[in-house]
Design an enzyme around this catalytic site. Structure first.
Site, PDB file in Angstrom:
ATOM      1  N   GLU A   1       0.843  -1.194   0.000  1.00 42.82           N
ATOM      2  CA  GLU A   1       0.000   0.000   0.000  1.00 42.82           C
ATOM      3  C   GLU A   1       0.880   1.246   0.000  1.00 42.82           C
ATOM      4  OE1 GLU A   1      -3.772  -1.990   2.356  1.00 42.82           O
ATOM      5  OE2 GLU A   1      -2.314  -0.806   3.503  1.00 42.82           O
TER       6      GLU A   1
ATOM      7  N   ASP B   1      -4.734  -7.845   6.288  1.00 36.12           N
ATOM      8  CA  ASP B   1      -5.777  -8.762   5.812  1.00 36.12           C
ATOM      9  C   ASP B   1      -5.309 -10.201   5.754  1.00 36.12           C
ATOM     10  OD1 ASP B   1      -8.300  -7.330   5.075  1.00 36.12           O
ATOM     11  OD2 ASP B   1      -6.865  -6.086   3.994  1.00 36.12           O
TER      12      ASP B   1
END
Length: 401
Positions: free
Chosen positions: A154, A170
């Protein structure tokens, strides 16, 4: 931008102005004019995985200048997503052919807030709903990406610089590291596992009683693909919803008769809040004794996700207190240290009731840093690189050993 990215930029860049707004650095002087960040910067992707399958790379996110969602090609050119549908329709093929094993590829990344996906052997399946992009959600057994080995990083690149991190919020899967080359030529990197660390994480989960082994997902042929985060584990029933209850009960009992002191801002040590449990609720007061926010007893889902009963709005009171509590619950430091946040890793994850997923990952990172839950940046434990004037970013695909 996803909730998780937003949380990390709020917390990890708490010393900075909000990355989404393109604000200047809040610690010290504004970025000098000569350090203006160009429209795109190079991202060098190196394939040290040792795997023979083709690699596919995707750069997906929000164009910060317009707020439009879309993808960027290898040259850094932005392409907005077309309209979606109900049911979702296939998205345009945004795949960039990645480097072969032992090779590198340099692409350009624009001023985005988004994700760099990479997959081995197969392209990922993305679809567009009426509300935008449907990203992989492999906690769902019917997700079309369920049997593909993939992962993502990210990042936010804006006028104040680059924030680039590895993430296990996640899932824990195909290993990689991130890095940045600064204007003076020096480099910084994070995210590498220790030798044997990849398989070591799965072995640790298998050896932990209480359902933690159920987080591991495999292909039909038995190939290990990933471990889901415990939040997804609770959501799918792989991990018992009561997995944190004993620890939470002990915390609530302790602070019914003593005070939990939260000092949420490292640069403002005089700002303190005081938590006591009364009537089953933990109330926080400021220096004047006024109640500023209150928390119901959180469940495992709230703890692992740092949401719901531990919601953390982007404000100056509840959000900072909540993210401190979230870190303390995940690391199981609230009973051993009444002054939070606790920034001493030697004391993290020592209680038998803890986030064993986060523990297994952090113990096997070469530098101890990871994003194993949304506010893992509390106490600067995150796997993040940042620079206000980056020459180049790096993404290194590591061996699965």
């Amino acid at each position: 931008m996803t909730r998780r990215i937003r949380k990390r930029i709020t917390a990890a860049a708490a010393a900075f102005a909000t990355a989404l707004t393109g604000a200047l650095l809040a610690v010290g002087a504004p970025a000098p004019a000569q350090a203006a960040v160009p429209a795109t910067i190079p991202l060098k992707i190196t394939n040290n995985s040792g795997r023979s399958e083709p690699v596919y790379v995707y750069n997906l996110g929000t164009e910060l200048s317009t707020g439009r969602q879309g993808w960027a090609d290898a040259n850094g050119t932005f392409h907005p997503w077309p309209a979606g549908g109900n049911p979702p329709v296939p998205a345009p093929d945004a795949a960039i052919p990645g480097p072969a094993a032992g090779r590198s590829l340099t692409i350009r990344i624009p001023k985005f807030s988004g994700r760099i996906y990479f997959s081995y052997g197969q392209k990922l399946v993305f679809k567009l709903a009426t509300g935008g992009l449907v990203q992989p959600a492999v906690q769902n057994p019917s997700d079309p990406n369920r049997n593909i080995l993939f992962n993502w990083s990210e990042y936010t690149l804006n006028d104040a610089g680059l924030w680039l991190n590895s993430t296990q919020v996640d899932m824990f899967s195909a290993p990689y590291a991130v890095g940045v080359q600064r204007a003076d030529g020096s480099t910084s990197s994070t995210g590498h596992l220790e030798p044997g660390g990849y398989n070591g994480v799965f072995a640790a989960l298998r050896g932990q009683s209480g359902g933690w082994a159920n987080l591991i997902q495999t292909r039909p042929d038995g190939t290990v693909l990933r471990a889901l985060s415990p939040g997804h584990g609770v959501g799918t029933g792989a991990l018992p919803a009561s997995v944190m209850d004993d620890y939470v009960n002990r915390v609530w009992q302790k602070y019914a008769t003593s005070t939990l002191t939260v000092t949420p801002f490292a640069d403002r040590p005089g700002v303190k809040y005081y938590g006591r449990v009364s009537g089953g609720v933990m109330n926080f007061t400021d220096g004047s004794g006024a109640v500023v926010t209150s928390f119901q007893k959180p469940d495992a889902d709230s703890i692992f996700g740092c949401h719901k009963l531990l919601d953390a709005p982007n404000d100056q009171v509840r959000g900072p207190i909540s993210r401190t509590l979230c870190a303390g619950f995940n690391r199981s430091t609230l009973l051993t240290n009444p002054n939070q946040p606790d920034s001493t890793p030697a004391g993290f994850y020592r209680d038998p009731v803890t986030n064993h997923y986060a523990r297994a990952i952090h113990e096997r990172m070469a530098d101890g840093k990871a994003y194993a839950f949304a506010f893992d940046d509390v106490g600067q434990q995150e796997s993040l690189v940042h620079d206000g004037n980056p020459l180049q970013a790096h993404l290194t695909l590591d061996p699965l050993d």
